[in-house]
Enzyme design. Structure first.
Site, short mmCIF file in Angstrom:
data_model
loop_
_atom_site.label_atom_id
_atom_site.label_comp_id
_atom_site.label_asym_id
_atom_site.label_seq_id
_atom_site.Cartn_x
_atom_site.Cartn_y
_atom_site.Cartn_z
N CYS A 46 75.92 -83.62 -31.14
CA CYS A 46 74.56 -84.15 -31.11
C CYS A 46 74.51 -85.68 -31.11
O CYS A 46 73.72 -86.29 -30.38
CB CYS A 46 73.76 -83.60 -32.29
SG CYS A 46 74.67 -83.59 -33.84
N HIS A 93 68.52 -87.38 -35.63
CA HIS A 93 69.53 -88.38 -35.94
C HIS A 93 69.04 -89.75 -35.43
O HIS A 93 68.47 -89.85 -34.34
CB HIS A 93 70.84 -88.06 -35.22
CG HIS A 93 71.57 -86.87 -35.77
ND1 HIS A 93 71.20 -86.18 -36.90
CD2 HIS A 93 72.71 -86.24 -35.32
CE1 HIS A 93 72.05 -85.19 -37.13
NE2 HIS A 93 72.97 -85.20 -36.18
P1 NAP Z 1 73.78 -71.41 -38.50
O1 NAP Z 1 72.35 -71.66 -38.74
O2 NAP Z 1 74.67 -71.14 -39.66
O3 NAP Z 1 73.89 -70.17 -37.45
C1 NAP Z 1 75.11 -69.61 -37.12
C2 NAP Z 1 74.88 -68.50 -36.09
O4 NAP Z 1 76.15 -67.99 -35.70
C3 NAP Z 1 74.08 -67.34 -36.63
O5 NAP Z 1 73.33 -66.76 -35.60
C4 NAP Z 1 75.18 -66.40 -37.07
O6 NAP Z 1 74.77 -65.04 -37.09
C5 NAP Z 1 76.16 -66.59 -35.93
N1 NAP Z 1 77.49 -66.14 -36.29
C6 NAP Z 1 78.24 -66.51 -37.34
N2 NAP Z 1 79.40 -65.83 -37.35
C7 NAP Z 1 79.38 -65.01 -36.27
C8 NAP Z 1 80.28 -64.08 -35.74
N3 NAP Z 1 81.45 -63.82 -36.30
N4 NAP Z 1 79.92 -63.41 -34.63
C9 NAP Z 1 78.73 -63.66 -34.03
N5 NAP Z 1 77.83 -64.54 -34.49
C10 NAP Z 1 78.16 -65.21 -35.61
O7 NAP Z 1 74.46 -72.60 -37.74
P2 NAP Z 1 73.79 -73.61 -36.69
O8 NAP Z 1 73.33 -74.81 -37.42
O9 NAP Z 1 72.85 -72.89 -35.80
O10 NAP Z 1 75.07 -74.06 -35.87
C11 NAP Z 1 75.85 -73.13 -35.15
C12 NAP Z 1 76.97 -73.86 -34.43
O11 NAP Z 1 76.41 -74.65 -33.41
C13 NAP Z 1 77.77 -74.83 -35.29
O12 NAP Z 1 78.82 -74.18 -35.98
C14 NAP Z 1 78.29 -75.79 -34.26
O13 NAP Z 1 79.48 -75.29 -33.67
C15 NAP Z 1 77.18 -75.80 -33.23
N6 NAP Z 1 76.31 -76.99 -33.43
C16 NAP Z 1 76.44 -77.96 -32.55
C17 NAP Z 1 75.69 -79.09 -32.69
C18 NAP Z 1 75.91 -80.19 -31.75
O14 NAP Z 1 76.19 -81.28 -32.21
N7 NAP Z 1 75.78 -79.97 -30.44
C19 NAP Z 1 74.76 -79.24 -33.71
C20 NAP Z 1 74.63 -78.21 -34.61
C21 NAP Z 1 75.42 -77.08 -34.46
P3 NAP Z 1 74.29 -64.33 -38.47
O15 NAP Z 1 72.87 -64.73 -38.67
O16 NAP Z 1 74.46 -62.89 -38.14
O17 NAP Z 1 75.21 -64.81 -39.55
O1 3JN Z 2 76.67 -82.78 -38.77
C1 3JN Z 2 76.00 -83.00 -37.76
O2 3JN Z 2 75.00 -83.71 -37.79
C2 3JN Z 2 76.42 -82.40 -36.47
C3 3JN Z 2 77.29 -81.24 -36.66
C4 3JN Z 2 77.82 -80.58 -35.67
C5 3JN Z 2 78.73 -79.47 -35.92
C6 3JN Z 2 78.62 -78.74 -37.10
C7 3JN Z 2 79.51 -77.72 -37.37
C8 3JN Z 2 80.52 -77.41 -36.49
C9 3JN Z 2 79.71 -79.14 -35.00
C10 3JN Z 2 79.76 -79.85 -33.70
O3 3JN Z 2 78.98 -79.47 -32.84
O4 3JN Z 2 80.54 -80.76 -33.49
C11 3JN Z 2 80.62 -78.14 -35.31
C12 3JN Z 2 81.74 -77.81 -34.40
O5 3JN Z 2 81.57 -76.96 -33.54
O6 3JN Z 2 82.80 -78.41 -34.55
#
Ligand code: NAP
Ligand code: 3JN
Length: 335
Positions: free
Chosen positions: A133, A241
């Site tokens: 992000c 952010h």
């Molecule tokens: P979150 O609110 O904890 O949601 C996690 C999601 O993943 C939920 O839908 C969860 O399902 C699902 N999940 C977890 N374990 C799983 C499994 N084994 N099989 C299938 N689904 C599973 O997290 P979030 O904040 O949405 O973030 C999710 C991910 O997005 C992060 O880990 C990161 O990699 C990525 N992310 C990227 C950015 C970015 O900078 N682009 C920003 C934020 C997040 P349940 O509800 O069933 O547990």
């Molecule tokens: O902390 C933040 O503001 C951004 C976090 C992103 C994030 C959180 C958990 C796992 C990531 C990411 O997208 O880089 C991951 C990950 O997939 O490594």
């Protein structure tokens, strides 16, 4: 352009990012034939209403992609992407992945559609990565400057919202504001604090988040030679952010108005810069929006051709869900 509407899967649909995927897909009227919602066993069987229709969440398994699916938006963390993105790709699915798992793989394009849309044409592994992000929002003004003046050096200082750390991060701040300092997401209480640590520390003294910004900037600009440094800080803000960005340009600029015009002409950027009236980008105003807001644009008098500016964007929208949906939109246009 795909000659039929794609079959679409959303993996991690119940999460903070997954829920926002649905808002953006609906707002953008993203075309689809069939739609599948996937999450962990914990959510299997739950019903989610999308565009007036109920969908049952399925558990993600090795067999989830046996049915015909064209595009899968993944946001369920790195380990899920590591295991399941290749399984999906082997079934002919194009995965747009939000985790860091595949971002630095040379065979995986890392895409911000306003910046390097052409990269979606080069999908070797069936996976396209969505950047971090903090990187995404910076890339728009950085690319605007790079195209016109060439960039000599970048210094990022971020002020990152707790929603970047998912529900746990949001709850740490909510609890802290209510007087409960229990920490589940962060190493210290976040309410009333600024934490100069996002993710873990690496051997070089930088955090993983800081190195993501540096490495991803190089990959997206296609130039590893630009010196980039970053300090990433978690602040007690729920959404959006904010970033202070300092850039040295290779070539001179005439005036700050010229820089403002350069930013304003770039797709996805909104300039908010009227210091006399205290107008500049603000996290609370950016929340819920898809654009990248820039302001406080001024000359850095300490170096030649230097610029300082303030850059704010909703980290769950443009920083995650919006950018991912835009990548999928670019894909179906290109196809
Ligand atoms: P979150 O609110 O904890 O949601 C996690 C999601 O993943 C939920 O839908 C969860 O399902 C699902 N999940 C977890 N374990 C799983 C499994 N084994 N099989 C299938 N689904 C599973 O997290 P979030 O904040 O949405 O973030 C999710 C991910 O997005 C992060 O880990 C990161 O990699 C990525 N992310 C990227 C950015 C970015 O900078 N682009 C920003 C934020 C997040 P349940 O509800 O069933 O547990
Ligand atoms: O902390 C933040 O503001 C951004 C976090 C992103 C994030 C959180 C958990 C796992 C990531 C990411 O997208 O880089 C991951 C990950 O997939 O490594």
């Amino acid at each position: 352009m795909m000659n039929k509407k794609p079959n679409l899967a959303v993996v991690g649909v119940t999460g903070v990012v997954g829920t926002t995927f649905l808002k953006v897909l609906e707002e953008n009227d993203f075309p689809f034939e069939n739609l599948y919602f996937m999450a962990s066993a914990r959510s299997a069987g739950k019903t989610i209403t999308f565009k007036g229709k109920d969908y049952v969440v399925e558990e993600l398994t090795e067999h989830s992609f046996d049915k015909p699916i064209d595009i899968a938006l993944f946001s369920a963390g790195g380990s899920v992407s590591e295991k399941f993105a290749p399984i999906a790709a082997a079934h002919g699915v194009t995965v747009v992945d939000n985790s860091s798992q595949w971002r630095m793989d040379p065979d995986v394009p890392l895409v911000v559609p306003e910046v390097n849309p052409e990269a979606v044409k080069d999908v070797k592994k069936g996976i396209i990565a969505n950047p971090n992000c903090s990187t995404i929002q910076a890339m728009l003004p950085i690319k605007a400057l790079h195209d016109k003046y060439g960039i000599k050096r970048i210094v990022y200082s971020t002020y990152q919202a707790v929603s970047g750390a998912g529900m746990k991060g949001i709850n740490d701040l909510k609890n802290g504001l209510a007087g409960n300092d229990t920490c589940n997401a962060f190493p210290h209480p976040i309410a009333g604090n600024c934490l100069p640590q996002i993710d873990v520390f690496l051997e070089n003294g930088y955090t993983k988040e800081e190195m993501k910004m540096i490495n991803e900037t190089h990959k997206i600009l296609g130039d590893d030679s630009i010196p980039v440094t970053a300090t990433c800080v978690r602040v007690p803000v729920f959404d959006s952010h904010s970033e202070s960005i300092n850039v040295e340009l290779k070539t001179p600029f005439e005036s700050i108005d010229e820089i403002k015009e350069c930013f304003a002409a770039f797709p996805g950027i909104v300039v908010q810069d009227d210091p006399a009236n205290s107008v500049y980008p603000l996290a609370r105003e950016a929340a819920g929006k898809n654009e990248v807001f820039v302001g406080r644009i001024r000359r850095d008098f300490s170096v030649e051709n230097g610029i300082n500016f303030w850059c704010v964007s909703d980290n769950i929208r443009k920083g995650a869900a919006t950018n991912t949906v835009q990548i999928a939109e670019t894909l179906i246009k290109e196809d």
